[in-house]
Design a protein around this motif. Structure first.
Motif, PDB file in Angstrom:
ATOM      1  N   ALA A  65     107.731  25.109  19.169  1.00  0.00           N
ATOM      2  CA  ALA A  65     108.859  25.985  18.837  1.00  0.00           C
ATOM      3  C   ALA A  65     109.753  25.355  17.778  1.00  0.00           C
ATOM      4  O   ALA A  65     110.167  26.017  16.808  1.00  0.00           O
ATOM      5  CB  ALA A  65     109.656  26.294  20.104  1.00  0.00           C
ATOM      6  N   LEU A  66     110.079  24.066  17.922  1.00  0.00           N
ATOM      7  CA  LEU A  66     110.912  23.404  16.906  1.00  0.00           C
ATOM      8  C   LEU A  66     110.153  23.236  15.597  1.00  0.00           C
ATOM      9  O   LEU A  66     110.747  23.243  14.507  1.00  0.00           O
ATOM     10  CB  LEU A  66     111.383  22.044  17.434  1.00  0.00           C
ATOM     11  N   GLY A  67     108.807  23.085  15.685  1.00  0.00           N
ATOM     12  CA  GLY A  67     107.993  23.036  14.473  1.00  0.00           C
ATOM     13  C   GLY A  67     108.079  24.341  13.691  1.00  0.00           C
ATOM     14  O   GLY A  67     108.139  24.342  12.453  1.00  0.00           O
ATOM     15  N   ASN A  68     108.087  25.469  14.436  1.00  0.00           N
ATOM     16  CA  ASN A  68     108.238  26.761  13.768  1.00  0.00           C
ATOM     17  C   ASN A  68     109.623  26.880  13.118  1.00  0.00           C
ATOM     18  O   ASN A  68     109.765  27.465  12.033  1.00  0.00           O
ATOM     19  CB  ASN A  68     108.029  27.891  14.771  1.00  0.00           C
ATOM     20  N   VAL A  69     110.653  26.341  13.792  1.00  0.00           N
ATOM     21  CA  VAL A  69     112.000  26.337  13.199  1.00  0.00           C
ATOM     22  C   VAL A  69     111.986  25.539  11.896  1.00  0.00           C
ATOM     23  O   VAL A  69     112.555  25.951  10.880  1.00  0.00           O
ATOM     24  CB  VAL A  69     113.027  25.762  14.198  1.00  0.00           C
ATOM     25  N   TRP A  70     111.342  24.386  11.912  1.00  0.00           N
ATOM     26  CA  TRP A  70     111.296  23.519  10.727  1.00  0.00           C
ATOM     27  C   TRP A  70     110.533  24.180   9.577  1.00  0.00           C
ATOM     28  O   TRP A  70     110.969  24.142   8.430  1.00  0.00           O
ATOM     29  CB  TRP A  70     110.638  22.194  11.106  1.00  0.00           C
ATOM     30  N   CYS A  71     109.399  24.812   9.895  1.00  0.00           N
ATOM     31  CA  CYS A  71     108.534  25.324   8.830  1.00  0.00           C
ATOM     32  C   CYS A  71     108.930  26.711   8.347  1.00  0.00           C
ATOM     33  O   CYS A  71     108.704  27.039   7.166  1.00  0.00           O
ATOM     34  CB  CYS A  71     107.086  25.364   9.322  1.00  0.00           C
ATOM     35  N   HIS A  72     109.475  27.542   9.239  1.00  0.00           N
ATOM     36  CA  HIS A  72     109.627  28.952   8.872  1.00  0.00           C
ATOM     37  C   HIS A  72     111.050  29.494   8.997  1.00  0.00           C
ATOM     38  O   HIS A  72     111.404  30.417   8.254  1.00  0.00           O
ATOM     39  CB  HIS A  72     108.702  29.822   9.752  1.00  0.00           C
ATOM     40  N   ALA A  73     111.832  28.999   9.926  1.00  0.00           N
ATOM     41  CA  ALA A  73     113.065  29.708  10.273  1.00  0.00           C
ATOM     42  C   ALA A  73     114.197  29.531   9.258  1.00  0.00           C
ATOM     43  O   ALA A  73     115.048  30.420   9.108  1.00  0.00           O
ATOM     44  CB  ALA A  73     113.541  29.257  11.659  1.00  0.00           C
ATOM     45  N   ARG A  74     114.278  28.378   8.577  1.00  0.00           N
ATOM     46  CA  ARG A  74     115.410  28.046   7.704  1.00  0.00           C
ATOM     47  C   ARG A  74     116.728  28.261   8.470  1.00  0.00           C
ATOM     48  O   ARG A  74     117.664  28.898   7.986  1.00  0.00           O
ATOM     49  CB  ARG A  74     115.382  28.881   6.421  1.00  0.00           C
ATOM     50  N   ALA A  75     116.760  27.719   9.693  1.00  0.00           N
ATOM     51  CA  ALA A  75     117.922  27.913  10.566  1.00  0.00           C
ATOM     52  C   ALA A  75     118.983  26.864  10.295  1.00  0.00           C
ATOM     53  O   ALA A  75     118.692  25.760   9.808  1.00  0.00           O
ATOM     54  CB  ALA A  75     117.483  27.842  12.034  1.00  0.00           C
ATOM     55  N   SER A  76     120.229  27.225  10.615  1.00  0.00           N
ATOM     56  CA  SER A  76     121.344  26.281  10.490  1.00  0.00           C
ATOM     57  C   SER A  76     121.805  25.775  11.846  1.00  0.00           C
ATOM     58  O   SER A  76     122.630  24.869  11.935  1.00  0.00           O
ATOM     59  CB  SER A  76     122.526  26.950   9.766  1.00  0.00           C
ATOM     60  N   HIS A  77     121.230  26.340  12.942  1.00  0.00           N
ATOM     61  CA  HIS A  77     121.647  25.923  14.280  1.00  0.00           C
ATOM     62  C   HIS A  77     120.538  26.287  15.277  1.00  0.00           C
ATOM     63  O   HIS A  77     119.922  27.351  15.177  1.00  0.00           O
ATOM     64  CB  HIS A  77     122.957  26.615  14.680  1.00  0.00           C
ATOM     65  N   VAL A  78     120.305  25.398  16.227  1.00  0.00           N
ATOM     66  CA  VAL A  78     119.269  25.605  17.256  1.00  0.00           C
ATOM     67  C   VAL A  78     119.873  25.325  18.619  1.00  0.00           C
ATOM     68  O   VAL A  78     120.636  24.366  18.790  1.00  0.00           O
ATOM     69  CB  VAL A  78     118.035  24.694  17.023  1.00  0.00           C
ATOM     70  N   SER A  84     104.213  41.960  14.591  1.00  0.00           N
ATOM     71  CA  SER A  84     103.128  41.239  13.916  1.00  0.00           C
ATOM     72  C   SER A  84     102.526  40.144  14.786  1.00  0.00           C
ATOM     73  O   SER A  84     101.439  39.657  14.506  1.00  0.00           O
ATOM     74  CB  SER A  84     103.640  40.636  12.604  1.00  0.00           C
ATOM     75  N   VAL A  85     103.221  39.741  15.842  1.00  0.00           N
ATOM     76  CA  VAL A  85     102.723  38.649  16.690  1.00  0.00           C
ATOM     77  C   VAL A  85     102.657  39.055  18.155  1.00  0.00           C
ATOM     78  O   VAL A  85     102.469  38.237  19.020  1.00  0.00           O
ATOM     79  CB  VAL A  85     103.619  37.390  16.547  1.00  0.00           C
ATOM     80  N   THR A  86     102.839  40.359  18.433  1.00  0.00           N
ATOM     81  CA  THR A  86     102.852  40.805  19.822  1.00  0.00           C
ATOM     82  C   THR A  86     101.568  40.448  20.549  1.00  0.00           C
ATOM     83  O   THR A  86     101.553  40.063  21.701  1.00  0.00           O
ATOM     84  CB  THR A  86     103.081  42.329  19.893  1.00  0.00           C
ATOM     85  N   HIS A  87     100.476  40.554  19.815  1.00  0.00           N
ATOM     86  CA  HIS A  87      99.178  40.300  20.447  1.00  0.00           C
ATOM     87  C   HIS A  87      98.707  38.870  20.237  1.00  0.00           C
ATOM     88  O   HIS A  87      97.528  38.559  20.382  1.00  0.00           O
ATOM     89  CB  HIS A  87      98.131  41.266  19.907  1.00  0.00           C
ATOM     90  N   GLY A  88      99.625  37.995  19.900  1.00  0.00           N
ATOM     91  CA  GLY A  88      99.262  36.583  19.798  1.00  0.00           C
ATOM     92  C   GLY A  88      98.430  36.274  18.579  1.00  0.00           C
ATOM     93  O   GLY A  88      97.484  35.498  18.647  1.00  0.00           O
ATOM     94  N   SER A  89      98.757  36.879  17.432  1.00  0.00           N
ATOM     95  CA  SER A  89      97.950  36.624  16.247  1.00  0.00           C
ATOM     96  C   SER A  89      98.151  35.233  15.696  1.00  0.00           C
ATOM     97  O   SER A  89      97.268  34.678  15.067  1.00  0.00           O
ATOM     98  CB  SER A  89      98.299  37.674  15.163  1.00  0.00           C
ATOM     99  N   GLY A  90      99.342  34.606  15.941  1.00  0.00           N
ATOM    100  CA  GLY A  90      99.584  33.260  15.455  1.00  0.00           C
ATOM    101  C   GLY A  90      98.933  32.224  16.352  1.00  0.00           C
ATOM    102  O   GLY A  90      98.956  32.337  17.576  1.00  0.00           O
ATOM    103  N   ALA A  91      98.353  31.180  15.701  1.00  0.00           N
ATOM    104  CA  ALA A  91      97.689  30.140  16.489  1.00  0.00           C
ATOM    105  C   ALA A  91      98.688  29.403  17.363  1.00  0.00           C
ATOM    106  O   ALA A  91      98.395  29.087  18.528  1.00  0.00           O
ATOM    107  CB  ALA A  91      96.969  29.170  15.554  1.00  0.00           C
ATOM    108  N   GLY A  92      99.872  29.113  16.814  1.00  0.00           N
ATOM    109  CA  GLY A  92     100.880  28.409  17.612  1.00  0.00           C
ATOM    110  C   GLY A  92     101.335  29.215  18.803  1.00  0.00           C
ATOM    111  O   GLY A  92     101.506  28.690  19.907  1.00  0.00           O
ATOM    112  N   LEU A  93     101.521  30.527  18.585  1.00  0.00           N
ATOM    113  CA  LEU A  93     101.939  31.378  19.694  1.00  0.00           C
ATOM    114  C   LEU A  93     100.846  31.466  20.753  1.00  0.00           C
ATOM    115  O   LEU A  93     101.123  31.435  21.956  1.00  0.00           O
ATOM    116  CB  LEU A  93     102.287  32.779  19.161  1.00  0.00           C
ATOM    117  N   ARG A  94      99.586  31.573  20.322  1.00  0.00           N
ATOM    118  CA  ARG A  94      98.486  31.605  21.293  1.00  0.00           C
ATOM    119  C   ARG A  94      98.441  30.315  22.109  1.00  0.00           C
ATOM    120  O   ARG A  94      98.191  30.331  23.310  1.00  0.00           O
ATOM    121  CB  ARG A  94      97.153  31.809  20.561  1.00  0.00           C
ATOM    122  N   GLU A  95      98.685  29.190  21.455  1.00  0.00           N
ATOM    123  CA  GLU A  95      98.670  27.918  22.166  1.00  0.00           C
ATOM    124  C   GLU A  95      99.785  27.849  23.197  1.00  0.00           C
ATOM    125  O   GLU A  95      99.571  27.427  24.341  1.00  0.00           O
ATOM    126  CB  GLU A  95      98.789  26.765  21.173  1.00  0.00           C
TER     127      GLU A  95
END
Length: 561
Positions: free
Chosen positions: A481-494, A520-531
């Motif tokens: 989850a934090l990896g997704n924040v780092w790679c995709h979210a461009r968040a300022s707070h977690v 787009s990910v409801t059915h677990g299309s992302g590998a990270g989400l499936r894991e």
């Protein structure tokens, strides 16, 4: 495999009472006496030497009486040894025969028959019975002589001393001798019976020892076969095949985790059952006791036909239930003990597989830590040095075109350095620590320092140990989850929230980043989400993802404990 062979030994056949042989011998003697009396009567018809008045009727009655005795000798003997009623009846029959047969001039022709009655009472094998029988028969003889009016003639012919000797001493000697012989025979028969019982007990002990030895060897072979398997499904197949060979083809195993039981291996149509919804499951898992069923019952939604045994598979608590259906021998203490040993072997095999898995994971973690350390000491340090060198070069006088190229190069080096540091952070294994809140806090702090994104951690409820497997999977979900924040979210707070509830633990990671379309990910299309979803379902847990474009995202996983 020779395990749990059912006993085929039926109950011992009935034996004749120990004195029935002697009782039968007395009957044979009395039949012989009757035969001799009959021959004497036939002879007397020609000679007329004896007064045999009333003999035919009395003789016929005695024959009928002995036919009855011979036909029901078992019951008569049993009654004779319990009470004195038969002795009284037998003496009354003898008294009637002596009184009704014969004239007034001497002894009754059935005088010899009286000895048979004395032999009957002496079968008790005691002095009182023998003496009382002899004295009673003497009184009966005197009464019979008096009844027929033959006492004066007998007294005149034999003399008073001779009459007393016949009616007391002779009877007593015969009674005592037969009593002693009967008692000796009883003792010999009892000694033989005790010897036979001892031999049977020894044979039974030898058989039980042989069977126990075979069962122990079978358990050892099964244990070796189980420990040679690398998958739990293979271990259970070996166990169920062994039980089938032992005569229990309907054996089944349920895996129990966090109070929830599921059939192993899974079958179509079966679902997990919680202990709160099944009284038998709660009884087995609550106290870890073996439950025997004498009536058909339902266990975890499946019919169990009695007689049956539910044996807990013990590990860290109750980790499974072995259900075995079979015959009446299944309820014996020896069979239940062997099934408990069998369940223990399943627990040992399962623990062995878990240790192998943990050993493999530990080896991988050690290798990852070694690689992370090497990366930190070599590549990271070199990139850090290159970054400092670029800073120094940018501080000097440079042409504008070269400065622009160096700025872009410095940005690439800085990005590569940050990505590499984050990879090192993910490779650094923290799953071997026991304190879950501390592990989550440490990883969150390191992520925050590396990503320059504030991370707020909240821990709710009373922390408790959730087990190594669940702790590892929760940390992996946090890392993903934090990896997704780092790679995709461009968040300022977690925000990271760890909550311990009554029935489970919840880990939630929320950010204020760009979010994404849930569709787009409801059915677990992302590998990270499936894991992440797979790690939750592995422990009968659940994973939820909430996000909207531009509205951040939240990943939440709940695991039972």
């Amino acid at each position: 495999m020779g395990l749990l062979k059912r006993s085929t030994h039926g109950p011992r056949g009935e034996r004749a009472p120990s004195g029935l042989g002697l009782f039968t011998a007395v009957l044979v003697i009395r039949w012989c006496i009757l035969v001799v009396e009959g021959v004497l009567y036939l002879r007397n018809l020609a000679t007329g030497e004896m007064d045999m008045t009333g003999f035919p009727a009395v003789f016929a009655g005695l024959v009928a009486y002995h036919v009855v005795l011979t036909g029901s000798r078992r019951r008569v003997y049993a009654s004779h040894m319990r009470t004195r009623l038969f002795a009284v009846v037998d003496y009354l029959v003898a008294a009637a025969a002596l009184a009704l047969c014969g004239g007034t001039q001497g002894w009754s022709p059935l005088y010899t028959y009286s000895w048979g009655s004395i032999l009957m009472t002496s079968l008790h094998g005691t002095w009182p019975a023998a003496v009382a029988g002899a004295l009673s028969m003497g009184v009966i003889q005197l009464a019979a002589l008096a009844f027929r009016g033959a006492a004066p003639a007998v007294l005149a012919a034999n003399g008073e001393a001779s009459l007393v000797a016949v009616l007391t001493v002779d009877y007593a000697v015969v009674a005592v001798v037969w009593m002693y012989a009967s008692r000796t025979a009883f003792r010999l028969r009892r000694a033989v019976e005790e010897s036979e019982r001892g031999r049977e007990q020894l044979d039974r002990a030898v058989r039980e020892l042989d069977e126990h030895t075979r069962n122990v060897l079978a358990i050892h072979r099964i244990r070796s076969a189980m420990l040679g398997r690398s998958r739990m499904a293979d271990v259970l197949r070996v166990a169920l095949d062994a039980l089938s060979d032992a005569g229990f083809p309907g054996a089944r195993v349920w895996r129990v985790e966090d109070g929830t039981a599921a059939l192993m291996p899974p079958e179509g149509g079966t679902t997990a059952t919680h202990a709160e919804d099944d009284a038998l499951l709660a009884r087995v898992t609550g106290g870890g006791e073996t439950v025997t069923l004498v009536e058909d019952a339902t266990f975890c939604g499946a019919l169990v036909r009695a007689p049956a045994v539910l044996v807990p598979v013990l590990g860290e608590g109750v980790t499974g239930v072995l259900v075995v259906e079979g015959g009446e021998s299944l309820l014996s203490e020896q069979t239940i003990e062997l099934l408990s040993l069998f369940a223990a072997q399943i627990a040992v095999a399962r623990q062995h597989l878990r240790l192998l898995e943990r050993a493999g994971e530990f080896a991988v973690a050690q290798e990852r830590n070694r690689m992370a350390l090497e990366l930190h000491d070599t590549v990271v340090q070199k990139l850090y040095g290159a970054n400092l060198l670029l800073d120094a070069m940018l501080g000097s006088e440079l042409p504008d075109a070269l400065r622009a190229d160096l700025v872009r190069l410095k940005a690439g080096v800085a990005g590569a350095l940050t990505d590499l540091r984050f990879s090192v952070l993910e490779w650094d294994s923290l799953a071997w620590e026991d304190d879950l809140p501390h592990v989550v806090e440490r990883y969150s702090d390191e992520f925050s320092a590396l990503a320059h994104v504030p991370v707020d951690l909240t821990v709710c409820g009373r922390p408790r140990d959730v087990g190594a497997d669940k702790r590892k999977d929760l940390l992996c979900v946090l890392q993903e989850a934090l990896g997704n924040v780092w790679c995709h979210a461009r968040a300022s707070h977690v925000e990271v929230r760890l909550a311990f509830g009554e029935h489970g633990v919840t880990l939630a990671v929320a950010d204020d980043g760009v979010g994404f379309d849930e569709g787009s990910v409801t059915h677990g299309s992302g590998a990270g989400l499936r894991e992440m979803r797979g790690r939750g379902e592995r422990h009968a847990g659940r994973l939820s993802v909430q996000s909207t474009p531009g509205g951040g995202a939240q990943v939440q996983v709940w695991l039972p404990c």
